[in-house]
Design an enzyme around this catalytic site. Structure first.
Site, PDB file in Angstrom:
ATOM      1  N   GLY A 133     -28.826 -10.002 -23.702  1.00 50.16           N
ATOM      2  CA  GLY A 133     -30.232  -9.811 -23.337  1.00 50.16           C
ATOM      3  C   GLY A 133     -31.059 -11.079 -23.548  1.00 50.16           C
ATOM      4  O   GLY A 133     -31.905 -11.426 -22.719  1.00 50.16           O
TER       5      GLY A 133
ATOM      6  N   LYS B  49     -25.549  -3.455 -10.973  1.00 51.20           N
ATOM      7  CA  LYS B  49     -24.238  -3.889 -11.451  1.00 51.20           C
ATOM      8  C   LYS B  49     -23.778  -2.997 -12.602  1.00 51.20           C
ATOM      9  O   LYS B  49     -24.355  -3.044 -13.687  1.00 51.20           O
ATOM     10  CB  LYS B  49     -24.281  -5.331 -11.951  1.00 51.20           C
ATOM     11  CG  LYS B  49     -22.871  -5.882 -12.139  1.00 51.20           C
ATOM     12  CD  LYS B  49     -22.809  -7.103 -13.011  1.00 51.20           C
ATOM     13  CE  LYS B  49     -22.545  -6.780 -14.455  1.00 51.20           C
ATOM     14  NZ  LYS B  49     -21.276  -6.077 -14.720  1.00 51.20           N
TER      15      LYS B  49
ATOM     16  N   GLY C 110     -28.028  -3.561 -22.579  1.00 46.00           N
ATOM     17  CA  GLY C 110     -26.768  -4.077 -23.108  1.00 46.00           C
ATOM     18  C   GLY C 110     -26.993  -4.689 -24.471  1.00 46.00           C
ATOM     19  O   GLY C 110     -27.926  -4.314 -25.188  1.00 46.00           O
ATOM     20  N   SER C 111     -26.150  -5.648 -24.806  1.00 52.02           N
ATOM     21  CA  SER C 111     -26.201  -6.212 -26.151  1.00 52.02           C
ATOM     22  C   SER C 111     -27.389  -7.170 -26.294  1.00 52.02           C
ATOM     23  O   SER C 111     -27.870  -7.749 -25.314  1.00 52.02           O
ATOM     24  CB  SER C 111     -24.901  -6.953 -26.433  1.00 52.02           C
ATOM     25  OG  SER C 111     -24.740  -7.971 -25.479  1.00 52.02           O
ATOM     26  N   THR C 112     -27.820  -7.338 -27.516  1.00 53.25           N
ATOM     27  CA  THR C 112     -28.956  -8.231 -27.778  1.00 53.25           C
ATOM     28  C   THR C 112     -28.592  -9.672 -27.413  1.00 53.25           C
ATOM     29  O   THR C 112     -29.417 -10.405 -26.850  1.00 53.25           O
ATOM     30  CB  THR C 112     -29.392  -8.087 -29.249  1.00 53.25           C
ATOM     31  OG1 THR C 112     -29.832  -6.731 -29.441  1.00 53.25           O
ATOM     32  CG2 THR C 112     -30.538  -9.013 -29.603  1.00 53.25           C
ATOM     33  N   ALA C 113     -27.342 -10.082 -27.660  1.00 48.72           N
ATOM     34  CA  ALA C 113     -26.944 -11.460 -27.362  1.00 48.72           C
ATOM     35  C   ALA C 113     -27.073 -11.752 -25.861  1.00 48.72           C
ATOM     36  O   ALA C 113     -27.682 -12.755 -25.463  1.00 48.72           O
ATOM     37  CB  ALA C 113     -25.509 -11.696 -27.829  1.00 48.72           C
TER      38      ALA C 113
ATOM     39  N   GLU D 192     -24.708  -3.647 -35.714  1.00 45.01           N
ATOM     40  CA  GLU D 192     -24.486  -2.481 -34.852  1.00 45.01           C
ATOM     41  C   GLU D 192     -22.981  -2.304 -34.668  1.00 45.01           C
ATOM     42  O   GLU D 192     -22.336  -3.068 -33.965  1.00 45.01           O
ATOM     43  CB  GLU D 192     -25.146  -2.731 -33.490  1.00 45.01           C
ATOM     44  CG  GLU D 192     -25.040  -1.544 -32.581  1.00 45.01           C
ATOM     45  CD  GLU D 192     -25.655  -1.790 -31.205  1.00 45.01           C
ATOM     46  OE1 GLU D 192     -25.459  -2.871 -30.640  1.00 45.01           O
ATOM     47  OE2 GLU D 192     -26.332  -0.876 -30.720  1.00 45.01           O
TER      48      GLU D 192
ATOM     49  N   CYS E  13     -26.810   3.342 -28.327  1.00 45.06           N
ATOM     50  CA  CYS E  13     -27.779   2.391 -28.882  1.00 45.06           C
ATOM     51  C   CYS E  13     -28.731   3.081 -29.859  1.00 45.06           C
ATOM     52  O   CYS E  13     -29.307   2.436 -30.718  1.00 45.06           O
ATOM     53  CB  CYS E  13     -28.550   1.731 -27.758  1.00 45.06           C
ATOM     54  SG  CYS E  13     -29.223   2.935 -26.619  1.00 45.06           S
TER      55      CYS E  13
ATOM     56  N   GLU F  34     -33.310  -3.420 -22.713  1.00 44.27           N
ATOM     57  CA  GLU F  34     -32.996  -2.323 -23.642  1.00 44.27           C
ATOM     58  C   GLU F  34     -31.739  -2.759 -24.374  1.00 44.27           C
ATOM     59  O   GLU F  34     -30.667  -2.825 -23.764  1.00 44.27           O
ATOM     60  CB  GLU F  34     -32.743  -1.018 -22.882  1.00 44.27           C
ATOM     61  CG  GLU F  34     -33.928  -0.493 -22.085  1.00 44.27           C
ATOM     62  CD  GLU F  34     -35.059   0.030 -22.943  1.00 44.27           C
ATOM     63  OE1 GLU F  34     -34.955   0.045 -24.186  1.00 44.27           O
ATOM     64  OE2 GLU F  34     -36.087   0.415 -22.352  1.00 44.27           O
TER      65      GLU F  34
HETATM   66  P1  NAD Z   1     -23.038  -6.283 -22.776  1.00 42.60           P
HETATM   67  O1  NAD Z   1     -24.292  -6.973 -23.124  1.00 42.60           O
HETATM   68  O2  NAD Z   1     -21.749  -6.970 -23.063  1.00 42.60           O
HETATM   69  O3  NAD Z   1     -22.983  -5.954 -21.213  1.00 42.60           O
HETATM   70  C1  NAD Z   1     -23.993  -5.220 -20.569  1.00 42.60           C
HETATM   71  C2  NAD Z   1     -23.981  -5.552 -19.098  1.00 42.60           C
HETATM   72  O4  NAD Z   1     -24.360  -6.921 -18.938  1.00 42.60           O
HETATM   73  C3  NAD Z   1     -22.602  -5.411 -18.427  1.00 42.60           C
HETATM   74  O5  NAD Z   1     -22.787  -4.909 -17.126  1.00 42.60           O
HETATM   75  C4  NAD Z   1     -22.126  -6.851 -18.379  1.00 42.60           C
HETATM   76  O6  NAD Z   1     -21.212  -7.089 -17.344  1.00 42.60           O
HETATM   77  C5  NAD Z   1     -23.408  -7.602 -18.136  1.00 42.60           C
HETATM   78  N1  NAD Z   1     -23.382  -9.013 -18.542  1.00 42.60           N
HETATM   79  C6  NAD Z   1     -22.576  -9.606 -19.464  1.00 42.60           C
HETATM   80  N2  NAD Z   1     -22.838 -10.926 -19.530  1.00 42.60           N
HETATM   81  C7  NAD Z   1     -23.826 -11.175 -18.654  1.00 42.60           C
HETATM   82  C8  NAD Z   1     -24.550 -12.341 -18.276  1.00 42.60           C
HETATM   83  N3  NAD Z   1     -24.290 -13.520 -18.835  1.00 42.60           N
HETATM   84  N4  NAD Z   1     -25.518 -12.233 -17.349  1.00 42.60           N
HETATM   85  C9  NAD Z   1     -25.805 -11.039 -16.796  1.00 42.60           C
HETATM   86  N5  NAD Z   1     -25.150  -9.904 -17.094  1.00 42.60           N
HETATM   87  C10 NAD Z   1     -24.182  -9.970 -18.016  1.00 42.60           C
HETATM   88  O7  NAD Z   1     -23.140  -4.866 -23.462  1.00 42.60           O
HETATM   89  P2  NAD Z   1     -22.073  -3.698 -23.498  1.00 42.60           P
HETATM   90  O8  NAD Z   1     -21.030  -4.118 -24.481  1.00 42.60           O
HETATM   91  O9  NAD Z   1     -21.661  -3.308 -22.110  1.00 42.60           O
HETATM   92  O10 NAD Z   1     -22.954  -2.484 -24.049  1.00 42.60           O
HETATM   93  C11 NAD Z   1     -23.151  -2.249 -25.392  1.00 42.60           C
HETATM   94  C12 NAD Z   1     -24.508  -2.733 -25.842  1.00 42.60           C
HETATM   95  O11 NAD Z   1     -25.536  -2.148 -25.076  1.00 42.60           O
HETATM   96  C13 NAD Z   1     -24.819  -2.340 -27.265  1.00 42.60           C
HETATM   97  O12 NAD Z   1     -25.364  -3.427 -27.971  1.00 42.60           O
HETATM   98  C14 NAD Z   1     -25.871  -1.257 -27.131  1.00 42.60           C
HETATM   99  O13 NAD Z   1     -26.704  -1.086 -28.210  1.00 42.60           O
HETATM  100  C15 NAD Z   1     -26.592  -1.677 -25.917  1.00 42.60           C
HETATM  101  N6  NAD Z   1     -27.287  -0.532 -25.323  1.00 42.60           N
HETATM  102  C16 NAD Z   1     -28.655  -0.452 -25.404  1.00 42.60           C
HETATM  103  C17 NAD Z   1     -29.330   0.628 -24.866  1.00 42.60           C
HETATM  104  C18 NAD Z   1     -30.818   0.739 -24.937  1.00 42.60           C
HETATM  105  O14 NAD Z   1     -31.366   1.486 -24.146  1.00 42.60           O
HETATM  106  N7  NAD Z   1     -31.497   0.051 -25.818  1.00 42.60           N
HETATM  107  C19 NAD Z   1     -28.622   1.631 -24.230  1.00 42.60           C
HETATM  108  C20 NAD Z   1     -27.256   1.524 -24.167  1.00 42.60           C
HETATM  109  C21 NAD Z   1     -26.599   0.420 -24.705  1.00 42.60           C
END
Ligand code: NAD
Length: 453
Positions: free
Chosen positions: A213, A155, A208-211, A356, A264, A230
């Site tokens: 995750g 996705k 994605g975001s910690t919240a 962040e 990130c 991650e």
């Molecule tokens: P996000 O958490 O909003 O979304 C990430 C993905 O998760 C998207 O595809 C989104 O559609 C999906 N998602 C959202 N809600 C969901 C749910 N309830 N269940 C399942 N999937 C869901 O993050 P973002 O705003 O797209 O990305 C930015 C964040 O990603 C930043 O916090 C950044 O630090 C982090 N990031 C981490 C790494 C790493 O390797 N550690 C790399 C890149 C980005």
């Protein structure tokens, strides 16, 4: 109900195209198709699976320019970065194409027979990707997962689906069977959540975001589903007075402003030893003012816009009530532009120091001793990356061992090489991606004892 998403060009704010988002029913159908494709893919002979992955890499290579152009328009990445990112998908596929014939088990001495272990694929793996690095992060998930014999549903983020959709088509063109790699564009609350709740998905690989995750981890607990996370970061760049200050100051902007700070691993806190603080900032100012923040489609562009109007609003929100030391340039007019901005932090409680920002903003603070630098660097819930600039080898070793983060670099700001492990300490993540062991994270280890009598 079907919905669609209008992809905008972040450099202009203008629409690029419409993308249909999968409904829950469509997501279920695609997950079931991936589950149906699994037994045959698992049973493809290792050498043949390797050959197909190498072919997939070759087809991606033939389309690097096309993929890069798509990413420039969809995510506002600079052309140079976008070409690197498409090339990274190719390289990661090539690297893990060597894994199928090397998924070694062990033979363990036992009495009365033979004991061997196997790395069995899990089944369907769900890869959930954020918008900041759509291509590399997708590849870090799907390449080792496919190499280990799993099928993958992927996705992309709502904002950035275009390159993932194209890579899904290229997989078919390369000869991967239908259902082996399926791209499912859609909402996190629909498609992403279904990856977590559908019993046929045996692992979720989330970036994605910690919240979000944390929510995914809690959801996966329901089925004891495997999960790799991650997440976010607030990494420190620690500059000691004995460092090559020219080198440190020239590198610091790129360590945080690359991809407009939407990284990130961004070193968004700079700790400078007090005796070198002013000199370092003077040199860094020259480097920041020289950065080419221009149309990302221009090959000379070093920094593009933010991904969305919302992200711009969030980032500029951090600049209220802070002391800005200096900024670089940014184009006026349409598009989601914010100039590279250097802030003097006065207190570790300031949001710009703790949170962040995910934009081109860096906070600088002086320190006196090595112990104080370590304490400040570790005073965060995150632990993803960081840099240490010093000419003292002993100090470089002590501080790299002391910083609680998964990816550190000394006298450099590089974080990710696909052949070395990558991942976070603390709330920056769980598990590791990339490096030689990544395929094992997409398998279960099975132990078999064979009696000799
Ligand atoms: P996000 O958490 O909003 O979304 C990430 C993905 O998760 C998207 O595809 C989104 O559609 C999906 N998602 C959202 N809600 C969901 C749910 N309830 N269940 C399942 N999937 C869901 O993050 P973002 O705003 O797209 O990305 C930015 C964040 O990603 C930043 O916090 C950044 O630090 C982090 N990031 C981490 C790494 C790493 O390797 N550690 C790399 C890149 C980005």
């Amino acid at each position: 109900m079907s919905t669609s998403y209008t992809v905008l060009n972040p450099a202009t704010g203008q629409p690029v195209t419409e993308v249909a988002e999968a409904t829950l029913e469509e997501t279920d159908l695609l997950i079931e198709r991936a589950a149906d494709a699994f037994p045959a893919w698992r049973d493809v002979a290792p050498g043949e699976r390797a050959r197909l992955l190498r072919r997939f890499a070759a087809v991606v290579d033939e389309h690097v320019d096309e993929l890069a152009d798509l990413e420039v328009r969809n995510a506002g990445h600079t052309l140079g970065n976008a070409r690197w990112e498409a090339g990274n998908v190719r390289d990661v596929l090539n690297y893990y194409s060597a894994a199928p014939e090397r998924l070694f088990g062990r033979q363990i001495p036992v009495a009365g027979g033979v004991d061997v272990t196997f790395h069995e694929p899990l089944g369907v793996v769900g890869v959930i990707v954020p918008w900041n690095f759509p291509m590399p992060i997708a590849g870090w998930g799907f390449a080792p997962a496919l190499a280990a014999g799993n099928t993958v549903v992927l996705k992309p983020a709502e904002l950035t689906p275009l390159t993932a959709i194209r890579i899904g088509e290229l997989a078919l063109e390369a000869g991967l069977p239908e259902g082996v790699l399926t791209v499912v564009p859609g909402k996190g609350s629909v498609v992403g959540e279904r990856f977590v709740t559908h019993p046929a998905v045996r692992k979720v690989c989330f970036t994605g975001s910690t919240a979000v995750g944390k929510r995914i981890m809690a959801g996966c607990a329901e089925q004891v589903k495997r999960v790799t996370l991650e997440l976010g970061g607030k990494s420190a760049n620690i500059v000691f007075a004995d460092a090559d200050l020219d080198k440190a100051a020239a590198a610091a902007p790129y360590a945080v402003f690359d991809n407009a700070g939407q990284d990130c691993c961004a070193r968004s806190r700079i700790l400078v030893q007090r005796s070198a603080h002013d000199e370092f900032l003077e040199r860094m100012e020259r480097a920041v003012r020289a950065m080419r923040v221009i149309d990302p489609a221009d090959p000379d562009s070093e920094m593009g816009p933010l991904i969305s109007a919302k992200q711009k609003e969030t980032v500029t929100g951090y600049l209220e009530d802070v002391e800005v030391a200096f900024t670089g340039d940014a184009p006026d007019g349409d598009g989601f532009w914010v100039p590279p901005t250097v802030v003097l932090a006065s207190d570790t409680a300031q949001p710009v120091w703790r949170e962040e920002v995910f934009g081109p903003v860096v906070a600088v603070m002086p320190f006196d001793t090595e112990e104080e630098a370590l304490a400040l660097a570790n005073d965060t819930e995150y632990g993803l990356s960081g840099s240490i600039y010093t000419r003292d080898l002993g100090r470089a070793l002590r501080v790299s061992r002391g910083v609680q983060a998964g990816n550190l670099s000394v006298n450099s700001h590089s974080s990710v090489r696909y052949w070395t492990p990558f991942g976070g300490f603390k709330q920056s993540g769980l598990g590791r991606e990339l490096g030689p062991d990544a395929p094992n994270a997409f398998t279960e280890e099975k132990n078999v004892f064979i009696a000799q009598d």
